[in-house]
Write an enzyme that holds these catalytic residues in place. Structure first.
Site, PDB file in Angstrom:
ATOM      1  N   ASP A 172       0.849  -1.195   0.000  1.00  0.00           N
ATOM      2  CA  ASP A 172       0.000   0.000   0.000  1.00  0.00           C
ATOM      3  C   ASP A 172       0.884   1.244   0.000  1.00  0.00           C
ATOM      4  O   ASP A 172       1.859   1.332   0.772  1.00  0.00           O
ATOM      5  CB  ASP A 172      -0.906   0.001   1.237  1.00  0.00           C
ATOM      6  CG  ASP A 172      -1.991   1.058   1.160  1.00  0.00           C
ATOM      7  OD1 ASP A 172      -2.941   0.860   0.385  1.00  0.00           O
ATOM      8  OD2 ASP A 172      -1.875   2.080   1.861  1.00  0.00           O
ATOM      9  N   ASN A 180      -2.599  12.741  -3.378  1.00  0.00           N
ATOM     10  CA  ASN A 180      -3.559  13.177  -4.397  1.00  0.00           C
ATOM     11  C   ASN A 180      -4.077  14.571  -4.107  1.00  0.00           C
ATOM     12  O   ASN A 180      -4.213  15.407  -5.019  1.00  0.00           O
ATOM     13  CB  ASN A 180      -4.731  12.192  -4.459  1.00  0.00           C
ATOM     14  CG  ASN A 180      -4.631  11.224  -5.618  1.00  0.00           C
ATOM     15  OD1 ASN A 180      -3.837  11.407  -6.540  1.00  0.00           O
ATOM     16  ND2 ASN A 180      -5.426  10.171  -5.581  1.00  0.00           N
ATOM     17  N   HIS A 185      -4.777  14.489  -9.153  1.00  0.00           N
ATOM     18  CA  HIS A 185      -4.971  13.107  -9.590  1.00  0.00           C
ATOM     19  C   HIS A 185      -4.061  12.687 -10.741  1.00  0.00           C
ATOM     20  O   HIS A 185      -3.619  11.518 -10.763  1.00  0.00           O
ATOM     21  CB  HIS A 185      -6.435  12.878  -9.954  1.00  0.00           C
ATOM     22  CG  HIS A 185      -7.333  12.865  -8.754  1.00  0.00           C
ATOM     23  ND1 HIS A 185      -7.414  11.783  -7.899  1.00  0.00           N
ATOM     24  CD2 HIS A 185      -8.168  13.802  -8.243  1.00  0.00           C
ATOM     25  CE1 HIS A 185      -8.265  12.049  -6.916  1.00  0.00           C
ATOM     26  NE2 HIS A 185      -8.735  13.270  -7.104  1.00  0.00           N
ATOM     27  N   ASP A 189      -1.822   9.367 -10.507  1.00  0.00           N
ATOM     28  CA  ASP A 189      -1.741   8.271 -11.475  1.00  0.00           C
ATOM     29  C   ASP A 189      -0.285   7.985 -11.857  1.00  0.00           C
ATOM     30  O   ASP A 189       0.116   6.822 -12.003  1.00  0.00           O
ATOM     31  CB  ASP A 189      -2.544   8.613 -12.731  1.00  0.00           C
ATOM     32  CG  ASP A 189      -4.041   8.496 -12.517  1.00  0.00           C
ATOM     33  OD1 ASP A 189      -4.453   7.953 -11.471  1.00  0.00           O
ATOM     34  OD2 ASP A 189      -4.801   8.949 -13.392  1.00  0.00           O
ATOM     35  N   GLU A 216      -4.546   2.452  -4.663  1.00  0.00           N
ATOM     36  CA  GLU A 216      -3.098   2.551  -4.434  1.00  0.00           C
ATOM     37  C   GLU A 216      -2.539   1.281  -3.806  1.00  0.00           C
ATOM     38  O   GLU A 216      -1.435   1.271  -3.269  1.00  0.00           O
ATOM     39  CB  GLU A 216      -2.785   3.750  -3.529  1.00  0.00           C
ATOM     40  CG  GLU A 216      -3.195   3.611  -2.077  1.00  0.00           C
ATOM     41  CD  GLU A 216      -4.649   4.000  -1.808  1.00  0.00           C
ATOM     42  OE1 GLU A 216      -4.965   4.257  -0.634  1.00  0.00           O
ATOM     43  OE2 GLU A 216      -5.454   4.064  -2.765  1.00  0.00           O
TER      44      GLU A 216
END
Length: 306
Positions: A172, A180, A185, A189, A216
């Site tokens: 994780d 973010n 965003h 990504d 994630e």
């Protein structure tokens, strides 16, 4: 160099095998078997792209071979064409009901055999491409959760035959929501993609499967890996991610993106289910996150305590 598809020819008459081999050998890799039992053994070893299967075989007949193939999760999608001189409609219907896709009658007509084999091999290639898209994460190119679950199910069954080890790592990205919120965003990504690439570099065995679990979160399936081997892979993932030096000014543990990991290891035994590994690995991941993140926690469990 173009990869040739593999055809398994099953016939107890060597002369028939020789005829079909002569027709197909320029375009395909050819393997053969002369009995139903041998056909099943070879098919489960080489995973052919198509099987040409005679009905009348010593031991178990072609119908039973087809039935067993179609009830085997690993073999069910391999197309089967019956080759027979019986010319009986009832036999044709029975074969199709068992999952065969076509019939070729003897004596073999070269043009017909080449055309039908070529058509079905191409259809399988297209199906395989669609299946690959369905189990690939579009953002990272890693396997997706669907393939992860398929692989876990397959490996727990396979490894249980010899009670071999299986390990799963859950990964994780630490404080990803804050990342973010801070960078947006698109940057999120890119971060996910970079971490996925780092995992790919860290997971070196072809038998191992790195996957995007969702959001994630990532996972790795490590067939045959004991606790020490799994920990080494996790350490390599950790170092590869640290080496990315992705800035993260809102992280509570440092200036760069880090990951937390949980590892679960066990010997595969009959009756154990794939979700046991993800459950235990997820529990270890939770401990890693609760104890400060950017760390690896692992457990070795047994069926009795699963």
């Amino acid at each position: 160099m173009t990869h040739k598809s593999t055809i398994l020819i099953v016939d107890d008459e060597i002369s028939n095998i020789e005829i079909m081999n002569a027709i197909l050998e320029d375009d395909y890799e050819i393997c053969f078997a002369t009995s139903g039992e041998q056909a099943l053994e070879i098919a489960r070893t080489i995973f052919p792209d198509l099987i040409l299967l005679d009905i009348l075989l010593p031991g178990i007949d072609g119908f039973e071979v087809c039935r067993q193939l179609k009830t085997d999760e690993l073999m069910a999608d391999v197309p089967v064409i019956f080759t027979t001189g019986l010319g009986d409609t009832e036999d044709e219907v029975r074969g199709l009901m068992l999952g065969a896709i076509d019939y070729v009658t003897k004596p073999i007509q070269p043009i017909i055999l080449k055309a039908r084999v070529g058509n079905h091999v191409e259809l399988k290639r297209l199906r395989d491409q669609l299946a690959e898209i369905a189990v690939t994460d579009a953002l990272t190119g890693l396997s997706n959760r669907r393939r992860l679950e398929q692989t876990l199910k397959t490996e727990t069954s396979r490894l249980s035959r010899n009670e071999e080890y299986l390990s799963v790592i859950m990964v994780d990205i630490d404080f990803f929501k804050q990342f973010n919120d801070t960078y947006g965003h698109p940057a999120g990504d890119r971060c996910i993609t970079m971490v996925a690439s780092a995992m790919n570099r860290a997971v070196k065995r072809t038998s191992d499967l790195p996957a995007r679990y969702g959001g994630e979160e990532f996972a790795c399936v490590l067939p045959g890996a004991d606790a020490d081997m799994a920990y080494s892979v996790a350490r390599e993932i950790q170092q590869q991610v640290r080496a990315l030096n992705i800035p993260h000014q809102k992280s509570d543990i440092g200036p760069y993106v880090t990951v937390s990991m949980g590892i679960a290891t066990a010997r595969c035994l009959q009756g154990m289910t794939a979700d046991m590994w993800t459950h235990h690995a997820d529990s270890q991941l939770y401990i890693s996150k609760s104890n400060g993140r950017d760390r690896i926690t692992q457990t070795t469990f047994e069926a009795d305590h699963a």
